[in-house]
Design a protein around this motif. Structure first.
Motif, PDB file in Angstrom:
ATOM      1  N   ALA A 156       4.117   1.447   5.743  1.00 19.82           N
ATOM      2  CA  ALA A 156       3.053   2.155   5.866  1.00 19.82           C
ATOM      3  C   ALA A 156       3.438   3.927   5.736  1.00 19.82           C
ATOM      4  O   ALA A 156       3.003   4.632   5.352  1.00 19.82           O
ATOM      5  N   GLY A 157       4.630   4.127   6.140  1.00 15.25           N
ATOM      6  CA  GLY A 157       4.969   5.639   6.511  1.00 15.25           C
ATOM      7  C   GLY A 157       5.436   5.937   5.278  1.00 15.25           C
ATOM      8  O   GLY A 157       5.082   7.278   4.820  1.00 15.25           O
ATOM      9  N   ALA A 158       6.075   5.284   4.511  1.00 13.10           N
ATOM     10  CA  ALA A 158       6.539   5.990   3.122  1.00 13.10           C
ATOM     11  C   ALA A 158       5.407   6.076   2.145  1.00 13.10           C
ATOM     12  O   ALA A 158       5.349   7.105   1.531  1.00 13.10           O
ATOM     13  N   ASN A 159       4.578   5.024   2.354  1.00 15.92           N
ATOM     14  CA  ASN A 159       3.301   5.460   1.256  1.00 15.92           C
ATOM     15  C   ASN A 159       2.331   6.787   1.863  1.00 15.92           C
ATOM     16  O   ASN A 159       1.801   7.332   1.032  1.00 15.92           O
ATOM     17  N   PHE A 160       2.218   6.864   3.227  1.00 17.21           N
ATOM     18  CA  PHE A 160       1.322   7.764   3.798  1.00 17.21           C
ATOM     19  C   PHE A 160       1.905   9.216   3.288  1.00 17.21           C
ATOM     20  O   PHE A 160       1.173  10.022   2.878  1.00 17.21           O
ATOM     21  N   ILE A 161       3.440   9.429   3.198  1.00 20.21           N
ATOM     22  CA  ILE A 161       3.918  10.790   2.900  1.00 20.21           C
ATOM     23  C   ILE A 161       3.735  10.864   1.579  1.00 20.21           C
ATOM     24  O   ILE A 161       3.319  11.729   0.917  1.00 20.21           O
ATOM     25  N   PHE A 251      13.889   4.849  -1.276  1.00 16.69           N
ATOM     26  CA  PHE A 251      14.577   4.104  -0.282  1.00 16.69           C
ATOM     27  C   PHE A 251      13.832   3.506   0.641  1.00 16.69           C
ATOM     28  O   PHE A 251      14.160   2.213   1.099  1.00 16.69           O
ATOM     29  N   GLY A 252      12.493   3.904   1.291  1.00 14.90           N
ATOM     30  CA  GLY A 252      11.738   3.416   2.090  1.00 14.90           C
ATOM     31  C   GLY A 252      11.251   2.063   1.813  1.00 14.90           C
ATOM     32  O   GLY A 252      11.110   1.179   2.648  1.00 14.90           O
ATOM     33  N   VAL A 253      10.564   1.987   0.574  1.00 20.43           N
ATOM     34  CA  VAL A 253       9.831   0.722   0.073  1.00 20.43           C
ATOM     35  C   VAL A 253      10.655  -0.458  -0.367  1.00 20.43           C
ATOM     36  O   VAL A 253      10.431  -1.735   0.145  1.00 20.43           O
ATOM     37  N   VAL A 254      11.861  -0.084  -0.987  1.00 23.11           N
ATOM     38  CA  VAL A 254      12.750  -0.988  -1.392  1.00 23.11           C
ATOM     39  C   VAL A 254      13.368  -1.587  -0.094  1.00 23.11           C
ATOM     40  O   VAL A 254      13.739  -2.947   0.139  1.00 23.11           O
ATOM     41  N   GLY A 255      14.093  -0.495   0.831  1.00 23.24           N
ATOM     42  CA  GLY A 255      14.684  -1.297   2.182  1.00 23.24           C
ATOM     43  C   GLY A 255      13.724  -1.971   2.927  1.00 23.24           C
ATOM     44  O   GLY A 255      14.211  -3.075   3.348  1.00 23.24           O
ATOM     45  N   ALA A 256      12.511  -1.462   3.190  1.00 23.51           N
ATOM     46  CA  ALA A 256      11.548  -2.160   3.840  1.00 23.51           C
ATOM     47  C   ALA A 256      11.087  -3.549   3.388  1.00 23.51           C
ATOM     48  O   ALA A 256      10.998  -4.533   3.984  1.00 23.51           O
ATOM     49  N   GLU A 277       1.417  -4.924   1.953  1.00 22.02           N
ATOM     50  CA  GLU A 277       0.657  -4.404   0.975  1.00 22.02           C
ATOM     51  C   GLU A 277      -0.532  -3.637   1.333  1.00 22.02           C
ATOM     52  O   GLU A 277      -1.027  -2.711   1.145  1.00 22.02           O
ATOM     53  N   ALA A 278      -1.108  -4.488   2.539  1.00 23.32           N
ATOM     54  CA  ALA A 278      -2.475  -4.012   3.037  1.00 23.32           C
ATOM     55  C   ALA A 278      -2.159  -2.708   3.789  1.00 23.32           C
ATOM     56  O   ALA A 278      -2.751  -1.821   3.954  1.00 23.32           O
ATOM     57  N   THR A 279      -0.958  -2.664   4.706  1.00 20.98           N
ATOM     58  CA  THR A 279      -0.615  -1.569   5.467  1.00 20.98           C
ATOM     59  C   THR A 279      -0.269  -0.237   4.517  1.00 20.98           C
ATOM     60  O   THR A 279      -0.564   0.974   4.798  1.00 20.98           O
ATOM     61  N   MET A 280       0.304  -0.642   3.262  1.00 23.03           N
ATOM     62  CA  MET A 280       0.497   0.370   2.375  1.00 23.03           C
ATOM     63  C   MET A 280      -0.940   1.244   1.814  1.00 23.03           C
ATOM     64  O   MET A 280      -1.211   2.419   1.731  1.00 23.03           O
ATOM     65  N   ALA A 284      -2.553   4.860   2.540  1.00 26.00           N
ATOM     66  CA  ALA A 284      -3.127   5.633   1.552  1.00 26.00           C
ATOM     67  C   ALA A 284      -4.457   6.114   1.703  1.00 26.00           C
ATOM     68  O   ALA A 284      -4.954   7.186   1.399  1.00 26.00           O
ATOM     69  N   VAL A 285      -5.268   5.034   2.190  1.00 32.93           N
ATOM     70  CA  VAL A 285      -6.538   5.334   2.364  1.00 32.93           C
ATOM     71  C   VAL A 285      -6.863   6.640   3.385  1.00 32.93           C
ATOM     72  O   VAL A 285      -7.992   7.233   3.359  1.00 32.93           O
ATOM     73  N   VAL A 286      -6.014   6.547   4.426  1.00 25.00           N
ATOM     74  CA  VAL A 286      -6.080   7.380   5.451  1.00 25.00           C
ATOM     75  C   VAL A 286      -5.871   8.830   5.132  1.00 25.00           C
ATOM     76  O   VAL A 286      -6.572   9.859   5.463  1.00 25.00           O
ATOM     77  N   VAL A 287      -4.644   8.997   4.382  1.00 30.95           N
ATOM     78  CA  VAL A 287      -4.021  10.147   4.220  1.00 30.95           C
ATOM     79  C   VAL A 287      -4.956  10.681   2.842  1.00 30.95           C
ATOM     80  O   VAL A 287      -5.153  12.139   2.908  1.00 30.95           O
TER      81      VAL A 287
END
Length: 334
Positions: A156-161, A251-256, A277-280, A284-287
């Motif tokens: 979630a954090g990686a996709n948010f940024i 790095f964030g998505v592959v590692g997570a 996938e839903a958290t990602m 995105a919807v929030v940011v």
């Protein structure tokens, strides 16, 4: 794939008619199709031995990189085609999406057809790895595992940024005089950072563990956000910022994702991976609307500073389990 092609067509028709409602509906269909594509990385991870899951994830991302890098470069040529058809310039990439999704749907249909036995057998192997959860550990229990919590938070954090940065970047660059060709080239460099290093990152996750890879991604994102706060147009600093933002996401998505495949039993993985996938998507919807509401004059700098704060918090949150219980947490039986 069919939903993706339909969504792209709906967006094109909506743009021609000037309907925001139908454009949003088409975008939802496109997003749904995109989620199914990203879930393929987990299927690849489940089809190989445990010690090779990171590399399998990375190879899927590398395959994705080809189309992801080429597509921004098509912004100018596809716009020319769209104008030739009497459509708005930005409809061009949606025409490309319609062709890509439609062609993929036909290829998938051929793979599942008994008339193409070799491809049909390959599709059957992939499907056999996805089985519903039956008995044993419950889904709620699996989601409360420390490794699963860290993996979902990191996704979630990686996709948010990343989504926050890329939502405002084209507007920011255009506001500083960059043309569509320049914008497309810079976005392509960002996408290279997102996908191209994935095989190497996956190998690092297999060799050194998924949590250190996630931590490295947080540090890279932190540096990217600092540079973004001082970005003033299509400069070397902006280019470095976008490449590092893509690399931090990788790095964030592959590692997570690798950590998530290790955190839960095999029979529950499809469910938890879908939640990932839903958290990602939720991030995105929030940011995206938050970024769109930022003032145009200093919105990019404000986004950079906010992303710095969020990344620093994520880094602090991930650092504790990385040195504590995660590496020694017993893996639940499969």
């Amino acid at each position: 794939m069919v939903l993706g092609a339909l969504g792209a067509l709906v967006v094109v028709l909506a743009a021609r008619e000037g309907s925001l409602t139908w454009m949003l509906a088409g975008s939802v269909l496109l997003g749904t199709a995109n989620s199914s594509l990203f879930l393929l990385r987990y299927t690849a991870a489940q089809a190989v031995p445990e010690g090779s899951r990171g590399r399998a994830l990375g190879m899927v991302f590398l395959a994705t990189a080809l189309g992801a890098v080429i597509s921004p470069l098509l912004l100018g040529p596809s716009g020319t085609v769209a104008r030739g058809l009497g459509l708005p310039t930005l409809c061009g990439l949606y025409l490309v999406a319609f062709a890509a999704f439609g062609g993929s749907a036909l290829l998938l249909a051929a793979a599942c057809s008994p008339r193409t036995p070799v491809l049909g057998r390959a599709a059957g192997v992939l499907v056999s790895h996805v089985r519903p959860a039956r008995g044993g550990i419950r889904l709620g229990t699996a989601l409360r595992e420390p490794a699963a919590v860290v993996a979902l938070s990191a996704l979630a954090g990686a996709n948010f940024i990343m989504v926050g940065i890329m939502t405002i970047t084209p507007v920011h660059l255009s506001g500083h005089g960059a043309g569509t060709g320049t914008v497309g080239s810079l976005v392509a460099l960002h996408v290279i950072g997102m996908f191209a290093p994935a095989p190497l990152v996956g190998r690092l996750a297999d060799r050194h563990g998924a949590v250190p890879v996630v931590l490295t991604g947080a540090v890279i994102s932190l540096v990217a956000c600092v540079l973004g706060g001082f970005s003033t147009g299509p400069t070397a600093m902006t280019t470095t910022h976008l490449v590092l933002a893509g690399l931090g996401w990788n790095f964030g998505v592959v590692g997570a994702s690798t950590l998530l495949t290790q955190a839960v039993p095999g029979r529950l993985r499809p469910h938890v991976e879908g939640i990932g996938e839903a958290t990602m998507g939720t991030a995105a919807v929030v940011v995206a609307p938050l970024v769109a509401a930022l003032p145009g004059f200093w919105g990019y700098q404000l986004l950079g500073l906010c992303a710095v704060a969020l990344t620093a918090l994520a880094l602090a949150r991930l650092r504790r389990p990385a040195t504590g219980s995660l590496p020694t947490t017993p893996r639940m039986p499969t």
